[in-house]
Design an enzyme around this catalytic site. Structure first.
Site, mmCIF file in Angstrom:
data_model
loop_
_atom_site.group_PDB
_atom_site.id
_atom_site.type_symbol
_atom_site.label_atom_id
_atom_site.label_comp_id
_atom_site.label_asym_id
_atom_site.label_seq_id
_atom_site.Cartn_x
_atom_site.Cartn_y
_atom_site.Cartn_z
ATOM 1 C CD GLU A 217 -2.882 -0.921 2.326
ATOM 2 O OE1 GLU A 217 -4.207 -1.019 2.027
ATOM 3 O OE2 GLU A 217 -2.800 -0.638 3.444
ATOM 4 C CB CYS A 301 -9.173 3.722 6.520
ATOM 5 S SG CYS A 301 -8.423 2.762 5.145
#
Length: 516
Positions: A217, A301
């Protein structure tokens, strides 16, 4: 969610929403332990396991609690959540620090939140704790093998290149900038300058997105910017907004707002559907038609990040310094600021980012001399500027046009920036974009969707193309689309990148094959 609601309440008071939040806050208060600890994962399982695993997000969650508490206090004046956050922060301060327990937060966030708490309370302990936590990195204290992923390879003041997980890095750099703005730590400022150059010049997509790799990520080597495989997490684009806003506050340079604006209108805004109920976690610059927004994610998130970011955009429009008002973003708005302790009402009327004309009305409560600094966007090559209808020749400084004069009631500024369609090329070291170009108009990056283009798979653009921008009110909630027409009358339609995947499924690409 609470933080986002708080920002919304500042602009749109809503008794029902406030009552619902108070109900939730009461539940949070009842869950807090006597010593201040608050993390349901351990409270509901085994409290003896708390503070045994640096990667369990305990400090990360405390950071978001602090941010929400400060936002809700600013919106309503209610202190219950702020008291909860202070109690948790005090528990952490008693547990960790010099001559206490060592700790490296597995996911940065508390560092920037503690600086906010210091600003809200003026309690130096929170500033010291933030600095101490940042200084723990790179000291071989983290309980993980992959130190690169956690930005734990070297002390933060020694960093020159961004590495690891993109969102973690953004929160860390934001915290460093917040601290440096107060402590004037030159080692942090120098590190942030090196890191900013590295990110913007070698690791950032044209959309302002960052973090090209799904594997971590985050980041790989310089200029590794694939399109279909681009990760570009929505949270990372919002993180770019946070970090660049802090860099602007630190340095007073408009180049940081250029990046903030790019990330906001393209990388972050793509993260939510036009119906506002579906979200992207990942924002590629090319799709085979299988990538779509979802209503929710197991790792939630990005939806909550967007829900707190969008209502907070007003915080980024204006800034003040001694004897100056900074106009950073061109967004229709009204506010009151204090310059030299004198209230000044400001209103801004504009159709930006569709049109480049901005009208500002300046109303000081009494006549006074100060400087208005208008950001001159990096994409803008020419402009006209008038004050009270008369042409004004402004001095340029660090990406701003400076208007220094005595301001009176009902003064006005008109700032007009033509928005030509630009054909953009990538750095030649970006292998994925060799022989390709993309379109940009104003701050908006454009893409091509299969739904508009029957010849999508054969699409090319060339130097002889003619481009036309057209406002289409019924398309995608009202957009300016671009039509590219070739000499043989073949034409292609482009829409703003943020608006893709809001109609029938199909392929999409930002970078188009270019034929000389």
């Amino acid at each position: 969610m609470i933080e986002g609601c708080a920002y919304s309440l500042m602009n749109h008071p809503n008794n029902g929403l406030e009552e619902k939040l108070d109900e939730i806050i009461a539940k949070i208060a009842s869950a807090q332990q006597k010593d201040g600890y608050l993390m349901t994962y351990f409270i509901l399982n085994d409290l003896n396991q708390r503070w045994t695993n640096m990667d369990k997000h305990e400090m990360y969650c405390c950071g978001h609690l602090i941010e929400a508490a400060i936002a809700y206090y600013n919106a309503t004046g209610k202190k219950t959540l702020l008291d909860i956050a202070i109690k948790y922060a005090d528990h952490i301060d008693k547990t960790f620090g010099e001559q206490k327990k060592k700790w490296v937060p597995g996911h940065q966030e508390i560092e920037l939140a503690l600086v906010k708490l210091y600003r809200a309370t003026k309690d130096q302990r929170y500033l010291h704790l933030s600095h101490w936590l940042l200084e723990q990195r790179g000291q071989n204290l983290g309980d993980w093998e992959n130190k690169d992923y956690y930005q734990d390879l070297k002390p933060v003041a020694q960093l020159s290149k961004i590495n690891g997980h993109a969102v973690r890095a953004m929160y860390m750099f934001t915290g460093m900038a917040d601290l440096a703005s107060i402590t004037e730590d030159t080692t942090y400022i120098q590190a942030l300058d090196r890191l900013w150059d590295d990110v913007v010049n070698t690791k950032m997509y044209i959309t302002g997105g960052i973090g090209s790799s799904r594997k971590n990520e985050g980041f790989t080597e310089d200029y590794d910017l694939p399109n279909a495989e681009a990760y570009c997490e929505t949270c990372a684009s919002v993180g770019m907004v946070f970090w660049n806003q802090r860099m602007n506050m630190l340095k007073g340079d408009g180049k940081y707002i250029d990046i903030l604006e790019k990330s906001m209108y393209n990388g972050a805004l793509a993260g939510i559907s036009l119906s506002a109920d579906h979200f992207f976690y990942v924002n590629p610059l090319e799709s085979d038609g299988s990538h779509h927004r979802k209503a929710w994610y197991g790792t939630a998130c990005c939806p909550s990040q967007i829900s707190r970011f969008l209502p907070s955009v007003g915080n980024y429009i204006y800034a003040t310094s001694s004897n100056a008002l900074w106009i950073n973003l061109y967004i229709g708005s009204t506010t009151t600021v204090n310059i030299n302790n004198i209230p000044v009402d400001i209103s801004q009327t504009t159709d930006y980012p569709w049109k480049g004309k901005v009208t500002l009305h300046v109303n000081p409560s009494q006549n006074q001399t100060f400087t208005i600094k208008l950001r001159l966007p990096g994409w803008c090559n020419k402009y006209t500027l008038t004050v009270n209808g008369k042409e004004y020749r402004a001095k340029q400084e660090k990406g701003y046009l400076l208007i220094e004069r005595s301001w009176n009631a009902n003064d006005s500024i008109t700032f007009d920036m033509p928005m030509p369609i630009k054909v953009m090329s990538a750095d030649p070291r970006v292998k994925a974009n060799i022989g390709k170009r993309c379109l940009q108009r104003g701050p908006l990056v454009y893409c091509m969707e299969e739904v508009d283009n029957p010849l999508y798979n054969k699409a090319t653009i060339s130097p002889s193309m003619e481009y036309k921008a057209t406002f289409t009110p019924q398309l995608l909630n009202g957009i300016i689309s671009i039509t590219a027409t070739a000499a043989d009358s073949t034409s292609y339609k482009f829409i703003p990148y943020y608006a893709w995947d809001n109609r029938s499924p199909g392929k999409m690409k930002v970078w188009i094959d270019y034929v000389e």
